[in-house]
Write a protein that holds these residues in place. Structure first.
Motif, PDB file in Angstrom:
ATOM      1  N   GLN A 174      -6.561  -2.317 -12.819  1.00 12.65           N
ATOM      2  CA  GLN A 174      -6.864  -0.890 -13.003  1.00 12.65           C
ATOM      3  C   GLN A 174      -6.710  -0.489 -14.466  1.00 12.65           C
ATOM      4  OE1 GLN A 174      -4.174   0.988 -10.301  1.00 12.65           O
ATOM      5  NE2 GLN A 174      -5.023  -0.141  -8.587  1.00 12.65           N
ATOM      6  N   ARG A 194     -10.602   5.802  -8.647  1.00 16.09           N
ATOM      7  CA  ARG A 194     -10.848   5.741  -7.202  1.00 16.09           C
ATOM      8  C   ARG A 194     -12.137   6.481  -6.846  1.00 16.09           C
ATOM      9  NH1 ARG A 194      -7.651   1.929  -7.141  1.00 16.09           N
ATOM     10  NH2 ARG A 194      -5.427   2.366  -7.259  1.00 16.09           N
ATOM     11  N   VAL A 195     -12.285   7.662  -7.452  1.00 12.52           N
ATOM     12  CA  VAL A 195     -13.453   8.483  -7.132  1.00 12.52           C
ATOM     13  C   VAL A 195     -14.732   7.771  -7.545  1.00 12.52           C
ATOM     14  CG1 VAL A 195     -14.645  10.624  -7.681  1.00 12.52           C
ATOM     15  CG2 VAL A 195     -12.189  10.643  -7.239  1.00 12.52           C
ATOM     16  N   ALA A 198     -15.462   4.740  -5.350  1.00 10.66           N
ATOM     17  CA  ALA A 198     -15.999   5.173  -4.054  1.00 10.66           C
ATOM     18  C   ALA A 198     -17.468   5.564  -4.194  1.00 10.66           C
ATOM     19  CB  ALA A 198     -15.184   6.348  -3.520  1.00 10.66           C
ATOM     20  N   ARG A 201     -19.629   2.462  -4.616  1.00  2.53           N
ATOM     21  CA  ARG A 201     -19.777   1.716  -3.359  1.00  2.53           C
ATOM     22  C   ARG A 201     -20.812   2.375  -2.464  1.00  2.53           C
ATOM     23  NH1 ARG A 201     -13.503   0.476  -2.205  1.00  2.53           N
ATOM     24  NH2 ARG A 201     -13.412  -1.544  -3.230  1.00  2.53           N
ATOM     25  N   LYS A 202     -20.824   3.703  -2.451  1.00  3.64           N
ATOM     26  CA  LYS A 202     -21.801   4.405  -1.614  1.00  3.64           C
ATOM     27  C   LYS A 202     -23.205   4.014  -1.999  1.00  3.64           C
ATOM     28  CE  LYS A 202     -19.440   7.732   0.696  1.00  3.64           C
ATOM     29  NZ  LYS A 202     -18.083   7.583   0.083  1.00  3.64           N
ATOM     30  N   PRO A 208     -20.022   0.991   3.071  1.00  2.00           N
ATOM     31  CA  PRO A 208     -18.948   1.263   2.097  1.00  2.00           C
ATOM     32  C   PRO A 208     -17.538   1.092   2.676  1.00  2.00           C
ATOM     33  CG  PRO A 208     -20.593   3.003   2.080  1.00  2.00           C
ATOM     34  CD  PRO A 208     -20.896   2.133   3.265  1.00  2.00           C
ATOM     35  N   SER A 209     -17.395   1.124   4.028  1.00  2.00           N
ATOM     36  CA  SER A 209     -16.062   0.895   4.593  1.00  2.00           C
ATOM     37  C   SER A 209     -15.701  -0.587   4.582  1.00  2.00           C
ATOM     38  CB  SER A 209     -15.992   1.350   6.046  1.00  2.00           C
ATOM     39  OG  SER A 209     -16.718   2.499   6.245  1.00  2.00           O
ATOM     40  N   ARG A 210     -16.709  -1.437   4.475  1.00  2.00           N
ATOM     41  CA  ARG A 210     -16.441  -2.876   4.431  1.00  2.00           C
ATOM     42  C   ARG A 210     -17.106  -3.438   3.186  1.00  2.00           C
ATOM     43  NH1 ARG A 210     -17.037  -1.589   9.824  1.00  2.00           N
ATOM     44  NH2 ARG A 210     -15.734  -2.696  11.327  1.00  2.00           N
ATOM     45  N   PRO A 211     -16.576  -3.117   2.012  1.00  2.00           N
ATOM     46  CA  PRO A 211     -17.244  -3.542   0.779  1.00  2.00           C
ATOM     47  C   PRO A 211     -17.310  -5.060   0.653  1.00  2.00           C
ATOM     48  CG  PRO A 211     -15.092  -2.601   0.316  1.00  2.00           C
ATOM     49  CD  PRO A 211     -15.350  -2.363   1.764  1.00  2.00           C
ATOM     50  N   THR A 216     -11.618  -4.663  -3.281  1.00  4.60           N
ATOM     51  CA  THR A 216     -10.327  -4.267  -3.832  1.00  4.60           C
ATOM     52  C   THR A 216      -9.353  -5.438  -3.749  1.00  4.60           C
ATOM     53  OG1 THR A 216     -10.721  -2.042  -3.022  1.00  4.60           O
ATOM     54  CG2 THR A 216      -8.460  -2.591  -3.604  1.00  4.60           C
ATOM     55  N   PRO A 218      -5.642  -5.722  -3.451  1.00  7.02           N
ATOM     56  CA  PRO A 218      -4.587  -4.736  -3.170  1.00  7.02           C
ATOM     57  C   PRO A 218      -3.493  -4.707  -4.239  1.00  7.02           C
ATOM     58  CG  PRO A 218      -5.079  -6.035  -1.226  1.00  7.02           C
ATOM     59  CD  PRO A 218      -5.852  -6.632  -2.342  1.00  7.02           C
ATOM     60  N   GLY A 219      -3.258  -3.504  -4.738  1.00  7.27           N
ATOM     61  CA  GLY A 219      -2.181  -3.310  -5.705  1.00  7.27           C
ATOM     62  C   GLY A 219      -2.464  -3.873  -7.080  1.00  7.27           C
ATOM     63  N   TYR A 222      -9.767  -4.584  -9.008  1.00  6.53           N
ATOM     64  CA  TYR A 222     -11.029  -4.825  -8.297  1.00  6.53           C
ATOM     65  C   TYR A 222     -11.628  -6.152  -8.734  1.00  6.53           C
ATOM     66  CZ  TYR A 222     -10.677   0.101  -7.157  1.00  6.53           C
ATOM     67  OH  TYR A 222     -10.231   1.305  -6.696  1.00  6.53           O
TER      68      TYR A 222
ATOM     69  N   ASP B 464      -7.666   5.668  -2.374  1.00  8.11           N
ATOM     70  CA  ASP B 464      -8.699   6.122  -1.464  1.00  8.11           C
ATOM     71  C   ASP B 464      -8.414   5.484  -0.108  1.00  8.11           C
ATOM     72  OD1 ASP B 464     -10.949   6.893  -0.197  1.00  8.11           O
ATOM     73  OD2 ASP B 464     -12.359   6.091  -1.679  1.00  8.11           O
ATOM     74  N   GLU B 466     -10.227   5.089   2.407  1.00  4.56           N
ATOM     75  CA  GLU B 466     -11.321   4.219   2.832  1.00  4.56           C
ATOM     76  C   GLU B 466     -11.175   2.826   2.212  1.00  4.56           C
ATOM     77  OE1 GLU B 466     -15.188   5.691   1.813  1.00  4.56           O
ATOM     78  OE2 GLU B 466     -16.130   4.621   3.484  1.00  4.56           O
ATOM     79  N   ASP B 467     -10.697   2.808   0.980  1.00  2.33           N
ATOM     80  CA  ASP B 467     -10.468   1.575   0.259  1.00  2.33           C
ATOM     81  C   ASP B 467      -9.402   0.730   0.978  1.00  2.33           C
ATOM     82  OD1 ASP B 467     -10.677  -0.198  -1.750  1.00  2.33           O
ATOM     83  OD2 ASP B 467      -9.898   1.092  -3.331  1.00  2.33           O
ATOM     84  N   VAL B 471      -9.811  -2.973   2.854  1.00  2.00           N
ATOM     85  CA  VAL B 471      -9.021  -4.176   2.592  1.00  2.00           C
ATOM     86  C   VAL B 471      -8.458  -4.746   3.892  1.00  2.00           C
ATOM     87  CG1 VAL B 471      -6.848  -4.948   1.566  1.00  2.00           C
ATOM     88  CG2 VAL B 471      -8.463  -3.634   0.204  1.00  2.00           C
ATOM     89  N   PHE B 500      -0.250   1.435  -1.913  1.00  2.00           N
ATOM     90  CA  PHE B 500      -1.421   0.772  -1.347  1.00  2.00           C
ATOM     91  C   PHE B 500      -1.025  -0.411  -0.465  1.00  2.00           C
ATOM     92  CE2 PHE B 500      -6.068   0.107  -1.890  1.00  2.00           C
ATOM     93  CZ  PHE B 500      -6.175  -1.094  -1.203  1.00  2.00           C
TER      94      PHE B 500
END
Lengths: 227, 612
Positions: A174, A194-195, A198, A201-202, A208-211, A216, A218-219, A222, B464, B466-467, B471, B500
C-alpha cells in the motif's frame, strides 16, 4: 529459463532438499546455504540469478540478511515467511524483497513465483501492449479494452492501472502504491486507495466480488495479474 | 545539636547587600556546605538588617531554637551599638530559645531570654531626643557665633537623620520641638517666640516641610521593605514547593508535602480531593489533615464543577477555603481545601499562593497520570512483543515440518517424479490434503491463543468490505469443490476501519463452518450497513442448529452433537473473538424453513466511498 542459478538460504535441511529437487527438475542450478552468514558469502561467490531466503535463520534475522544483501545485490529475492507476520512482510517488501511465499506452500506455487520474478528481472523491454485474460491495455495509445470493448478511466484510475500493468505479478505494498500515485506524505490515507481499487475492479473484473486480475494480498497490498 | 535532638534544622545566611571579600565568601560557602552535609536546610534571605531577616525566617519556619555565633573580638563599635545583631535577636526572640556560641572555642553558653517589654520605637525616640539635646547644647556652646542660620541648618540636618529612624508622627514632633527651640534659643530676640524677619519665618516652616517629606519617604521605604519581606515569604513557599515537587514519585508524597507547607506557613489544615475517571470521590485523599463534613462537601463539588474558589464558614472552627486544582482552564483534576484558623477570608496574597499550590499539584497529578499510562503502555508493549516472539517461534516450529511434508509431496506430485501406480498417487494426494488440514488447525490454534491472550493489538486501517470478502472467497473456493457461494455486497457500503487479516480470518471461519455443516446447499454471504459500522450475515440451507447448541457452539473446542469428524471446534470462537476485538459480536439463529444464520456485527468507524 533453464540454467539460471538459485541460492537457497534456509537452515532446515528437509526444506532445502525438496526445494533443490523441485527447482532442479525445472532446469535451475541450485546452491544451498544453511545460515545467514554462509548465504551472504555464497551470494558473493556464486552470483545467483535469484535468492530464496528463509526468515528464521540461526545466526541472524532474515530481514538483516536482506538488508545486507540489498546493499549490492540487485537480482530478485523471494522470502519464505509464516502467515502471522503481515507487518514483517510489508517491511521486507519495502526493504527490497521482490516477493514472499507463505509456509506451508506447494511446489507449483513456488515455481510460479520464481518464474515471475526471474522474468521481470530479465528486463524484457517494456511492451506497450499488455494482455491478461479479457483485459487489454495499450500504454502507447492509452486505450483499455475489456472483452474487446473500450472502457473509460479517470486520470487517477488510469495512473493506478498503469502502475499495476508495469508490475505484473508483483506484490505492491500500500505504501509503495500511495507514494507512487499520491506522492510522499500520503501513505497513511489508505481510504483513497481502497476507493480507487474498488472503482478499477468494477471496470476490469468480470465479478468484482471475486477479483482475478487485481487481487488483494491480505494486510500487505495488491498483486496484479497473479499468474 | 540539632542532629542529637533529631530535629530539623536550617542554616540561614542573611544577605545585607554589603560587599563581602573573596575570603569571606569562601568561608561562607564552606560553612553552608558543612551545614548541608550535616543535614541542614540552607536558606538565603535578604534584608538590610541581619537580626530582622533572621527573626522573620525564624517565625516563618516556626523555629524553636536559635543558635548564634558570638563575634570573636568585640569591636569598640559593638560596645556603643545597641543594635548589634546578637543583642537585637536576643531582645526580639520572643518565645524562641536563643543559644549563643562563643566563636573561638565553640563552648556553649546557654541561656533563655524572654522578650523584653521595651519596644524599639521608644529606644529610637530616646535616641532622637538625645541627638536633639546634643545638637542644641553643642550649638549653644560653640556655634552661636556663626549666627542663627547656621544653627538652623545643623538642626535641619538632625531632622533629616531623625526622619530615618523615627516614624512619621515622631519626626513631625521632632521638627516641631527643634523649630521651637531654635526660635526660642537662637533667634533674635532670643528667649522669646517672636519672629521678626520673613526669612526666619520661612525657615521655621521649612522644618515642618522637611519633616513631612523625610517622614513620608522613610515610611515608603519601610513599606517597601515590608512588601519585599512578604514577597520573600511567598517566594520561600513557592520555592520550597517546586524544589521538592521535582523529586516526588507519586501524588501521595506531593500532597503530603503541600499539607506540611500549609501547616508551616499558614498554620492551617488542608484537604485534597483528587478526581478519578468517574468524577470527584467523596473521600478525601489520605494525605489530608482535615476532613470536611458532608455539608461542606457540597462546596467542594461546587468548586469542582464551577472551577472557581469557594468559601464555607460556620462558626470559628470550620472556615474552609476551597480552590479547584486546575490543569487547564477547562480541566479540573481535583479540589484543594484549607481549613484556616487565621484571617478569613484569606488575603489576596494568600489566596494567590494557595492557587499556585493547587496549580503545582495539578501539574503533578497530570504528570503522574501520564507516567502511569506510559508505564502501562511500556509493559503492554514489552509483553506483547514477547508474546509475539513466542507465538512466531511456535508457529515457525510447527510449520517447518509441515512445509517440508507439503513441499516434498507437492514436488513429487507436481514435478512428475512419481511414476508408480495411480493408487500411490492418491496416497500422496491424501498426505498433501492432510498437511493442509493440519496447517489450518495450527493456524486456528495460534489465532485462538492470540485472541485469548488479550495481548493482540489490532492493526486497523481503512478497508473495503467487498475486498475482504473477495480474499476469503478466493481462499475458500479452492477447498470447497465448487460449492455455490452467493455474495451480496451493496455498492454504497462504506469503507470500514478494521483489521483486514483478523476480520478475513473470522469470515473464513464462519463460511467454512457453514460449508462444512450444511450438506450441499448454497451458502450466502451478505454485507450491509448497520446502525454503527457494518454487519456481515452468513446463511446456509442446512439442518440448522439444535436449540441447546445455539450458544454453546461458540465455546472453545465445543463441537455440535451432529458434527462430522475433523475440526477442533475453534472456528466460531475465533469469529466471535475477532468481532469482540472490534467491539462487536457474532450471534447464531435458525432460518425458516431450515438452515442457520450467523450475524457478525462490527461497530467500527465508517467512511462513505464517495466522500474520499
Amino acid at each position: 529459463m533453464p540454467g539460471e542459478t538459485i541460492l537457497i538460504i534456509d537452515d532446515e535441511e528437509q526444506i532445502r532438499r525438496f526445494l533443490k529437487i523441485g527447482l532442479e527438475s525445472q532446469g535451475y542450478l541450485v546452491h544451498e546455504a544453511d545460515s545467514g552468514g554462509d548465504g551472504l558469502t555464497q551470494c558473493v561467490m556464486k552470483r545467483p540469478d535469484a535468492v530464496l531466503l528463509d526468515l528464521n535463520l540461526p545466526d541472524m534475522d532474515g530481514a538483516e540478511v536482506l538488508k545486507k544483501l540489498r546493499e549490492w545485490y540487485r537480482s530478485p529475492v523471494i522470502v519464505l515467511t509464516v502467515r502471522e507476520s503481515e507487518r514483517d512482510k510489508v517491511e521486507l517488501l519495502d526493504c527490497g524483497a521482490d516477493d514472499y511465499i507463505t509456509k506451508p506452500f506447494g511446489m507449483e506455487e513456488l515455481l510460479a513465483r520464481m518464474r515471475a520474478v526471474l522474468r521481470r528481472a530479465r528486463h524484457d523491454p517494456e511492451e506497450p501492449q499488455f494482455d491478461y485474460r479479457h483485459l487489454s491495455v495499450d500504454l502507447a495509445k492509452r486505450t483499455v479494452t475489456v472483452n474487446g470493448l473500450p472502457v473509460k478511466f479517470s486520470p487517477l484510475e488510469y495512473d493506478l492501472l498503469k502502475l499495476f500493468v508495469r508490475n505484473p505479478g508483483k506484490v505492491l505494498t500500500q505504501k509503495q502504491i500511495m507514494r507512487e500515485i499520491w506522492g510522499p506524505g500520503m501513505e497513511s490515507e489508505t481510504s483513497y486507495l481502497r476507493v480507487y481499487v474498488a472503482a478499477l475492479r468494477k471496470k476490469i473484473e468480470e465479478d468484482p466480488s471475486r477479483p482475478k486480475i487485481l487481487v488483494t494480498e491480505p494486510g500487505v497490498g495488491y498483486r496484479f495479474a497473479p499468474d | 545539636m540539632a542532629t542529637n535532638l533529631g530535629a530539623h534544622w536550617i542554616a540561614l545566611f542573611v544577605d545585607t547587600g554589603k560587599k563581602i571579600s573573596v575570603n569571606e565568601q569562601a568561608q561562607l560557602k564552606n560553612n553552608l556546605d558543612l551545614a548541608v552535609r550535616l543535614g541542614a536546610e540552607v536558606l538565603v534571605s535578604s534584608d538590610t538588617d541581619v537580626s530582622r531577616g533572621l527573626m522573620r525566617i525564624a517565625r516563618q519556619r516556626n523555629a524553636w531554637k536559635l543558635i548564634i555565633g558570638k563575634p570573636g573580638k568585640g569591636s569598640w563599635k559593638d560596645f556603643f551599638n545597641s543594635f548589634s545583631p546578637v543583642r537585637r535577636v536576643i531582645i526580639e526572640s520572643g518565645k524562641i530559645d536563643v543559644v549563643v556560641l562563643r566563636a573561638e572555642k565553640g563552648r556553649e553558653q546557654t541561656g533563655e531570654w524572654r522578650k523584653k517589654s521595651r519596644s524599639s520605637r521608644w529606644k529610637e525616640r530616646l535616641f532622637a531626643s538625645v541627638m536633639l539635646i546634643t545638637v542644641i547644647v553643642v550649638n549653644f556652646k560653640f556655634l552661636y557665633i556663626a549666627g542663627p542660620r547656621s544653627v538652623a541648618l545643623i538642626l535641619l540636618l538632625s531632622v533629616v537623620i531623625a526622619g530615618l529612624v523615627l516614624d512619621r508622627w515622631s519626626v513631625l514632633a521632632y521638627a516641631f520641638v527643634s523649630a521651637l527651640l531654635w526660635n526660642f534659643i537662637f533667634l533674635e530676640p532670643r528667649f522669646t517666640f517672636n519672629i521678626r524677619h520673613i526669612e526666619d519665618a520661612i525657615m521655621f516652616f521649612m522644618y515642618f516641610f522637611i519633616a513631612i517629606v523625610t517622614g513620608s519617604l522613610t515610611a515608603r521605604i519601610r513599606n517597601q521593605e515590608r512588601a519585599s519581606g512578604l514577597r520573600e515569604e511567598q517566594l520561600a513557599i513557592l520555592y520550597s514547593m517546586t524544589r521538592e515537587f521535582a523529586s516526588f514519585r507519586n501524588i501521595d508524597d506531593a500532597a503530603r508535602h503541600l499539607g506540611s507547607l500549609v501547616g508551616r506557613f499558614f498554620h492551617a489544615e488542608s484537604v485534597f480531593y483528587i478526581a478519578t475517571d468517574d468524577g470527584l470521590p467523596r473521600t478525601p485523599h489520605p494525605a489530608s489533615t482535615a476532613f470536611p463534613s458532608s455539608d461542606d462537601f457540597s462546596s467542594v463539588l461546587e468548586t469542582f464543577d464551577n472551577r472557581k474558589p469557594s468559601m464555607r464558614a460556620h462558626g470559628e472552627s470550620g472556615r474552609w477555603f476551597f480552590v479547584p486544582i486546575l490543569y487547564s482552564p477547562e480541566k479540573t483534576v481535583g479540589v484543594f481545601g484549607i481549613l484556616s484558623a487565621g484571617e478569613y477570608p484569606p488575603s489576596i496574597d494568600k489566596a494567590t499562593i494557595i492557587e499556585a499550590m493547587a496549580a503545582q499539584l495539578a501539574l503533578f497529578i497530570e504528570r503522574d497520570k501520564a507516567d502511569q499510562i506510559a508505564e502501562k503502555g511500556r509493559l503492554m508493549e514489552a509483553s506483547e512483543k514477547l508474546y509475539r516472539v513466542i507465538l512466531n517461534s511456535i508457529s515457525h516450529e510447527l510449520k517447518t515440518p509441515l512445509s517440508a511434508i507439503k513441499g516434498s509431496v507437492s514436488t513429487l506430485v507436481e514435478s512428475g517424479f512419481y511414476k508408480g501406480e495411480s493408487g500411490g498417487l492418491s496416497l500422496l494426494a491424501g498426505i498433501r490434503s492432510s498437511a493442509d488440514r493440519l496447517a489450518g488447525l495450527v493456524d486456528n490454534f495460534l489465532d485462538m491463543s492470540r485472541i485469548e491472550s488479550g495481548r493482540l493489538s489490532i492493526n486497523t486501517d481503512w478497508n473495503d468490505m467487498e475486498d475482504i470478502i473477495g480474499v476469503v472467497l478466493e481462499r475458500i473456493e479452492k477447498q470447497s469443490n465448487g460449492r455455490q457461494i452467493d455474495v451480496m455486497c451493496p455498492d454504497d457500503l462504506p469503507l470500514v476501519c478494521l483489521d483486514f487479516t483478523l476480520v478475513a480470518q473470522a469470515l473464513y471461519c464462519l463460511l467454512h463452518n457453514a460449508i462444512v455443516h450444511s450438506g450441499h446447499g448454497p451458502v450466502c454471504i451478505t454485507a450491509a450497513p448497520a446502525e454503527k459500522g457494518v454487519k456481515v450475515i452468513v446463511e446456509d440451507a442446512g439442518a440448522g442448529i439444535k436449540r441447546e447448541d445455539i450458544e454453546r457452539i461458540f465455546d472453545k473446542f465445543y463441537r455440535g452433537i451432529s458434527a462430522k469428524a475433523g475440526g477442533l471446534g475453534l472456528g466460531l470462537s475465533i469469529a466471535r473473538g475477532v468481532a469482540e476485538l472490534h467491539g462487536g459480536g457474532v450471534i447464531a439463529e435458525n432460518r425458516e424453513p431450515s438452515g442457520a444464520r450467523f450475524i457478525m456485527t462490527l461497530p467500527v468507524e465508517t467512511r462513505l466511498k464517495s466522500s474520499t
